[in-house]
Design an enzyme around this catalytic site. Structure first.
Site, PDB file in Angstrom:
ATOM      1  N   THR B 136       0.899  -1.092  -0.014  1.00  0.00           N
ATOM      2  CA  THR B 136       0.069   0.009  -0.020  1.00  0.00           C
ATOM      3  C   THR B 136       0.934   1.212  -0.030  1.00  0.00           C
ATOM      4  O   THR B 136       2.091   1.007   0.220  1.00  0.00           O
ATOM      5  CB  THR B 136      -0.810   0.059   1.304  1.00  0.00           C
ATOM      6  N   ASP B 137       0.442   2.344  -0.202  1.00  0.00           N
ATOM      7  CA  ASP B 137       1.216   3.571  -0.102  1.00  0.00           C
ATOM      8  C   ASP B 137       1.828   3.768   1.146  1.00  0.00           C
ATOM      9  O   ASP B 137       3.145   4.330   1.201  1.00  0.00           O
ATOM     10  CB  ASP B 137       0.408   4.988  -0.390  1.00  0.00           C
ATOM     11  N   CYS B 138       1.032   3.416   2.267  1.00  0.00           N
ATOM     12  CA  CYS B 138       1.869   3.554   3.751  1.00  0.00           C
ATOM     13  C   CYS B 138       2.870   2.097   3.869  1.00  0.00           C
ATOM     14  O   CYS B 138       3.551   2.363   5.031  1.00  0.00           O
ATOM     15  CB  CYS B 138       0.706   3.911   4.839  1.00  0.00           C
ATOM     16  N   TYR B 139       2.381   1.087   3.437  1.00  0.00           N
ATOM     17  CA  TYR B 139       3.134  -0.100   3.742  1.00  0.00           C
ATOM     18  C   TYR B 139       3.715  -0.683   2.715  1.00  0.00           C
ATOM     19  O   TYR B 139       3.047  -1.714   1.870  1.00  0.00           O
ATOM     20  CB  TYR B 139       2.170  -0.972   4.474  1.00  0.00           C
ATOM     21  N   PRO B 140       4.418  -0.128   1.870  1.00  0.00           N
ATOM     22  CA  PRO B 140       4.980  -0.470   0.588  1.00  0.00           C
ATOM     23  C   PRO B 140       5.574  -2.111   0.313  1.00  0.00           C
ATOM     24  O   PRO B 140       5.466  -2.815  -0.823  1.00  0.00           O
ATOM     25  CB  PRO B 140       6.189   0.760   0.034  1.00  0.00           C
TER      26      PRO B 140
END
Ligand code: SF4
Ligand code: SF4
Lengths: 144, 404
Positions: B136-140
């Site tokens: 994800t954007d916060c957890y790449p």
């Protein structure tokens, strides 16, 4: 037996599976009479359906033992040698007693019902290995 | 004369508490009577050690760089549930590696699984962590491979939804072939009878109506201090009881939690049950405050007064039929042979009585030397009056009626 023969004497422990169809055959007495083998029954377990497992110690002249084992083979009796050394890793044993009902010689036994500690009595062990898969904590080990 | 837990704790602080194990107290009560024993004794300690499949551990790894929202995780190739916040997982005791042959070659060996991961962690051994995610954007981060050690984890605690069953079945096999169960190897034609309870030492058998054991009770768990956090799954206070109030079949259970970093592999052990699977043996003990004579009466229960139900695991158990074979008591089970259907049958235990004793003894020492104070329960477990039962699962159509 003569003095010369004693060199050729062998003793072996074997575990054999006795199928129902052979239940009424005089197998052990044939081994004794025909093959001149001394048979010591260490443990016999015959189920109600007449199938059984037998642990026997056989001794006699090597050639007689070989002939006797060939006779068992011809009858279709499956057998395996029990000559391995079994050890218990004491730190792994929890003294649960799950093994004591599978051990055919009571080498694993609860002798003191107060402490409920499971003893491993090495000189009763015939190395059949039945305890190894029965122990949930892999405390029993086989070495050659 | 009733005592409060605060009064007992005051005595513990002054190293003046009188403590017995649930085994020792039997003789003491026989000699001195309930009344006198209740006056003199402050605490009775219990213990049990055996396979408890409903066990598992919550672990928090801390964040990697870049960060990752772990979706699927494996510890030493054993799947751990990762659908929680980013770096939390739960590893269940009975999980097996994805490529384990299980029972394809029957009986399977089950040499490694969730229980073993938990034991390895507590032993302080490095464990291999593999994880995947979608990013994800916060957890790449999408993939992770590293070694972890319990010392480096933020939290590692057991949360066992069902432990310390109040009594349990005795398993036999009435069929013609050997069967492999969670109660061990069962020889045909009732060749053996396997049980798994510490009987007179077992925690909930010493407080059959959960008068002192409840949510918040401080306990011995795996060598450390733990707590009862909830009623256990399948908690069944309305199970059949004998006239002394002792259940004669599986009844109460507790959900427990405790810090794995403080635990020892002497009291938390992985289990490989041939033909069945992996599990975890848990060492658990509960101190019981002797608040009045009734409690003293309960803790003086002996093996011969506790019955267990013998069930055929070749047919009645797997098919969930109500038939029982008979009932036997723990004195006979512990003697090595019981009589079932007129036959003398050798017994074996899956739980360890000698470790149960050791746990009760440890608790006694902790209390005697003032290092463990008792806690008051903050809420009771549902009792016999609650009407709560252990319901079966009825297979049905959506919206349809069940048979009963
Ligand atoms: S190998 Fe195990 S089961 Fe066989 S006799 Fe020795 S202790 Fe008993
Ligand atoms: S089954 Fe294993 S752990 Fe249990 S008493 Fe036997 S050797 Fe020890």
């Amino acid at each position: 037996m003569t003095e010369h023969d004693t060199k050729n004497i062998a003793t072996r422990n074997i575990m054999l599976h006795y199928p129902k169809r052979l239940a009424d055959k005089p197998i052990i007495s044939t081994l004794i009479k025909k093959y001149d083998i001394i048979v010591n029954i260490t443990r016999a377990r015959i189920d109600q359906d007449e199938e059984g497992t037998l642990v026997i110690e056989i001794s006699g002249l090597k050639k007689n033992i070989d002939a006797g084992l060939a006779y068992l083979d011809d009858l279709g009796i499956t057998f395996k040698p029990v000559s391995k050394v079994i050890k218990r890793i004491d730190e792994r044993c929890t003294h649960c007693s799950a093994c004591i009902v599978v051990c055919p010689t009571k080498a694993l036994a609860v002798r003191d019902r107060e402490s409920m500690v499971v003893d491993f009595i090495e000189d009763r062990c015939i190395g059949c290995g039945l305890c190894i898969p029965a122990c949930p904590y892999t405390a029993m080990e086989m070495s050659e | 004369m009733a005592k409060t837990i605060q009064e007992i704790n005051e005595k513990i602080k002054k190293n003046k508490a009188c403590v017995f194990t649930a085994e020792e107290i039997i003789q003491y009560v026989e000699k001195n009577g309930i009344k006198r024993a209740a006056q003199e004794v402050d605490v009775v300690t219990t213990g049990t050690f055996g396979p408890m499949c409903s066990s598992g551990a919550f672990l928090n790894f801390g964040h990697s760089s870049p960060r990752m929202k772990i979706q699927k995780a494996w510890l030493n190739d054993v799947h751990a549930y990762g659908a929680l916040a980013a770096c939390d997982v739960y590893i269940g005791a009975t999980e097996i590696p994805d490529d384990d042959p299980a029972n394809k070659i029957h009986p399977g060996k089950f040499s490694y699984g969730g229980g073993h991961v938990i034991e390895d962690l507590i032993a302080g051994r490095d464990v291999f962590l593999r994880a995947t995610s979608y990013g994800t954007d916060c957890y790449p981060r999408k993939k992770l491979e590293t070694y972890i050690n319990i010392k480096e984890l933020n939290q590692a605690f057991l949360l066992n939804p069902r432990n310390s069953y109040q009594n349990y079945n005795v398993a036999v096999n009435k069929s013609e072939r050997v069967i492999y169960t969670y109660l061990g190897i069962l020889q045909p034609n009732i060749g053996n009878a396997n049980y798994s309870s510490a009987g007179q030492l077992s925690p909930l058998l010493n407080d059959p109506y959960y008068r002192t054991i409840g949510i918040g009770t401080k306990i011995f768990l795996g060598g450390a201090v733990g707590y009862v956090s909830w009623q256990g799954t399948q908690h069944n206070p309305t199970a059949k009881r004998d006239k002394g109030g002792v259940p004669v079949e599986g009844a109460g259970t507790i959900c427990v939690t405790g810090d794995m970093k403080q635990m020892s592999t002497r009291y938390i052990r992985a289990v490989s049950m041939i033909g069945y699977g992996v599990s975890l043996s848990v060492g658990l003990g509960i101190p019981i405050p002797i608040i009045d004579e009734e409690m003293m009466k309960f803790v003086s229960v002996k093996d011969e007064d506790i019955s267990a139900t013998v069930v055929d695991y070749s047919s009645a158990y797997p098919n969930r039929e109500p038939d029982i074979v008979t009932r036997v008591n723990y004195r006979d089970l512990r003697s090595g042979t019981v009589t079932i259907e007129g036959q003398s049958v050798p017994t074996a235990s899956l739980s360890s009585y000698s470790l149960a004793k050791e746990i009760a003894q440890n608790l006694k020492t902790w209390i005697e030397n003032g290092s463990l104070l008792l806690s008051e329960k903050v809420e009771s477990l549902p009792g016999a009056e609650s009407g709560q039962t252990f319901k079966p699962l009825e297979i049905r159509e959506k919206g349809g009626d069940t048979d009963d």
